[in-house]
Design a protein around this motif. Structure first.
Motif, short mmCIF file in Angstrom:
data_model
loop_
_atom_site.label_atom_id
_atom_site.label_comp_id
_atom_site.label_asym_id
_atom_site.label_seq_id
_atom_site.Cartn_x
_atom_site.Cartn_y
_atom_site.Cartn_z
N ASP A 1 36.26 37.46 39.90
CA ASP A 1 35.27 35.93 40.21
C ASP A 1 33.75 36.42 40.40
O ASP A 1 33.83 37.81 40.52
CB ASP A 1 35.85 35.48 41.54
N ASN B 1 41.60 32.14 46.76
CA ASN B 1 40.75 32.67 47.26
C ASN B 1 39.46 33.01 46.26
O ASN B 1 38.28 32.75 46.75
CB ASN B 1 41.33 34.17 47.61
N THR C 1 34.43 39.76 43.00
CA THR C 1 35.48 40.54 43.43
C THR C 1 36.53 40.43 42.13
O THR C 1 36.58 39.51 41.85
CB THR C 1 36.28 39.69 44.48
N VAL D 1 35.56 43.62 55.74
CA VAL D 1 36.66 42.57 55.54
C VAL D 1 37.38 43.15 54.60
O VAL D 1 38.56 43.23 54.65
CB VAL D 1 35.89 41.35 54.74
N GLY E 1 40.62 28.85 57.21
CA GLY E 1 41.72 29.62 56.95
C GLY E 1 42.85 29.98 57.71
O GLY E 1 42.60 30.01 59.03
N ALA F 1 48.48 38.26 52.85
CA ALA F 1 49.42 39.01 53.56
C ALA F 1 50.67 38.55 52.54
O ALA F 1 51.55 39.59 52.21
CB ALA F 1 49.49 39.01 55.02
N THR G 1 38.05 34.84 57.39
CA THR G 1 36.71 34.65 57.74
C THR G 1 36.22 33.47 57.24
O THR G 1 35.05 32.96 57.60
CB THR G 1 35.76 35.58 56.69
N LYS G 2 37.44 32.46 57.03
CA LYS G 2 36.95 31.13 56.75
C LYS G 2 37.40 30.41 58.04
O LYS G 2 38.32 30.42 58.59
CB LYS G 2 38.02 30.63 55.63
N GLY H 1 47.34 34.05 53.37
CA GLY H 1 47.35 34.23 51.90
C GLY H 1 47.62 35.44 51.16
O GLY H 1 48.81 35.77 50.45
N1 LIG Z 1 38.06 36.73 46.06
C1 LIG Z 1 37.49 36.90 47.25
N2 LIG Z 1 36.06 36.97 47.35
C2 LIG Z 1 35.57 37.25 48.80
N3 LIG Z 1 36.44 37.34 49.94
C3 LIG Z 1 37.83 37.17 49.54
C4 LIG Z 1 38.51 37.10 48.44
N4 LIG Z 1 39.68 36.93 48.77
C5 LIG Z 1 40.02 37.27 49.81
N5 LIG Z 1 38.64 37.22 50.61
C6 LIG Z 1 38.54 37.53 52.09
O1 LIG Z 1 39.80 37.93 52.31
C7 LIG Z 1 40.04 36.98 53.60
C8 LIG Z 1 41.66 37.09 53.65
O2 LIG Z 1 42.14 36.07 52.52
P1 LIG Z 1 43.49 35.47 52.87
O3 LIG Z 1 44.11 34.69 51.46
O4 LIG Z 1 44.62 36.47 53.20
O5 LIG Z 1 43.21 34.53 54.07
P2 LIG Z 1 42.24 33.04 53.93
O6 LIG Z 1 42.00 32.96 52.40
O7 LIG Z 1 41.47 33.23 54.53
O8 LIG Z 1 43.03 32.06 54.49
P3 LIG Z 1 44.52 31.22 53.66
O9 LIG Z 1 44.67 31.88 52.29
O10 LIG Z 1 45.56 31.34 54.37
O11 LIG Z 1 43.67 30.04 53.48
C9 LIG Z 1 39.51 35.88 53.36
O12 LIG Z 1 39.24 35.08 54.62
C10 LIG Z 1 38.24 36.44 52.72
O13 LIG Z 1 37.31 36.75 53.90
#
Ligand SMILES: Nc1ncnc2c1ncn2[C@@H]1O[C@H](COP(=O)(O)OP(=O)(O)OP(=O)(O)O)[C@@H](O)[C@H]1O
Ligand SMILES: [Mg+2]
Length: 366
Positions: free
Chosen positions: A300, A272, A353, A309, A324, A330, A320-321, A328
């Motif tokens: 980061d 992330n 973050t 979010v 995605g 959860a 938000t991806k 991840g």
């Molecule tokens: N370091 C970060 N900086 C900015 N936004 C973040 C960060 N970590 C998580 N997020 C936000 O939290 C959301 C959820 O994160 P998560 O890891 O659960 O899912 P994802 O990264 O979107 O999908 P996946 O991990 O399944 O590929 C992300 O879509 C993003 O918007």
């Protein structure tokens, strides 16, 4: 409180004025003297109402002192002749005492009532807060219930998807041999394989989350796990122009847990962070021991996370991806909590973050 000096002044003036008229009234005007004698009750009762017992008694005494010379020197002061006047003085004090006492009790009761009222108000406010909290929790519970039935259904679905997915992938791999690199269809087969892989990953992730498997807890080293994930991602970080730093870690940071899962949790957070950071940015990982716990932070210099979010990012399927799954964090949260750890996110849009974890450690060298 501000009116106290004014009231005292009024009482003093009243007593002095009554006395002045009293002393200068010729003795043969009995009935006028009688009137002045009674007028003294006015300041006494007022003082009792305003200042309670002390006010009533104090003013009665003051009146007695001011009035006494009049009896003693103007009327002659003989006890038998002026008995009625001496009795009046006694009465001043009795009235001052009684009205003062009553007024004081009344005032105390008022204060008490006020306190009770304030207490009630406070309780009411607390009750209201509590019922608001209950409503919020009920809402969460309803959502959790909905999610859990949905989750069960989805787990069955995921399971059903996995097998045909295996077949698709298998046949695609066979076809790949017929369309080797250079063949115009080769690219399509590659896409097919890549996409089935992605789908498979989603399903695996999902199943992992939906089924709390028995995890095997062994001694593992946080430092090793962190080094592993940094090695795993170093290449892609470099490719993306991001500086990935693992700050030197003191000791092994050993803990009892499922190393593989913990690595998975760290990896989700790190990926992330890397995804959020653009070229030229930095991702820094630190880990240290404090009071028997490890604090691990993934900072980061990415875009940061807006409030809406931030509030939802741990929800399953929240993403938000474009590509995605939203699983991840959860999954990560579930893993960390299963290890008795904590997880929190500090972020502000535009300021990057930091995800901070804590986990209980074993003593170093065990
Ligand atoms: N370091 C970060 N900086 C900015 N936004 C973040 C960060 N970590 C998580 N997020 C936000 O939290 C959301 C959820 O994160 P998560 O890891 O659960 O899912 P994802 O990264 O979107 O999908 P996946 O991990 O399944 O590929 C992300 O879509 C993003 O918007
Ligand atoms: Mg993610």
């Amino acid at each position: 409180m501000r009116q106290t000096p004014f009231r005292i002044a009024l009482l003093v003036i009243a007593i002095l004025a009554i006395s002045l008229f009293h002393y200068f009234t010729p003795l043969h005007l009995h009935h006028i003297h009688d009137i002045f004698q009674r007028l003294y009750y006015l300041p006494i009762i007022l003082a009792a109402l305003w200042f309670g017992l002390r006010g009533g008694v104090g003013t009665a005494l003051a009146v007695s002192i001011v009035y006494a010379p009049h009896i003693l020197f103007q009327w002659g002061g003989q006890l038998t002749v002026e008995m009625e006047k001496y009795l009046e003085i006694l009465l001043y004090n009795v009235v001052g005492f009684l009205t003062g006492l009553l007024a004081q009790r009344e005032r105390e009761r008022r204060v008490e009532l006020q306190r009770v009222a304030e207490g009630l108000e406070e309780s009411y406010r607390k009750l209201q807060q509590q019922s608001e909290r209950i409503i919020a929790v009920e809402e969460q519970l309803r959502r959790a219930e909905r999610l859990s039935t949905l989750g069960e259904m989805a787990a069955v679905l995921a399971h059903e998807i996995r097998n045909p997915l295996g077949s698709i992938r298998g046949t695609a791999e066979i076809l790949r041999d017929d369309y080797p690199a250079g063949n115009p269809k080769h690219e399509f087969i590659e896409i097919q394989i890549r996409e089935t892989e992605r789908l498979n990953r989603v399903v695996e992730d999902f199943l992992r989350m939906a089924r709390p498997q028995q995890s095997e807890k062994k001694r593992c080293s946080l430092r090793e796990e962190l080094e592993t994930i940094v090695t795993l991602t170093a290449g892609s970080a470099r490719g993306a122009g991001i500086e990935l730093v693992l700050e030197p870690i003191e000791g092994e940071l050993p803990l009892m847990g499922d190393g593989e899962k913990i690595r998975q949790a760290f990896l989700n957070i790190l990926i992330n962070a890397l995804q959020a950071t653009s070229a030229g940015g930095r991702v820094v990982i630190t880990a240290r021991r404090t009071d028997g716990r490890a604090t691990i932070s993934f900072g980061d210099s990415g875009a940061g996370i807006p409030g809406n979010v931030l509030a939802r990012m741990f929800e399953p399927f929240f993403t938000t991806k474009a590509d995605g799954t939203g699983l991840g964090l959860a999954v990560t949260k579930k893993i960390i909590e299963a290890h008795g750890g904590t997880l929190e996110v500090e972020s502000a849009p535009g300021q990057g973050t930091t995800v901070i974890l804590t986990l209980a450690l074993l003593p170093e060298g065990t």
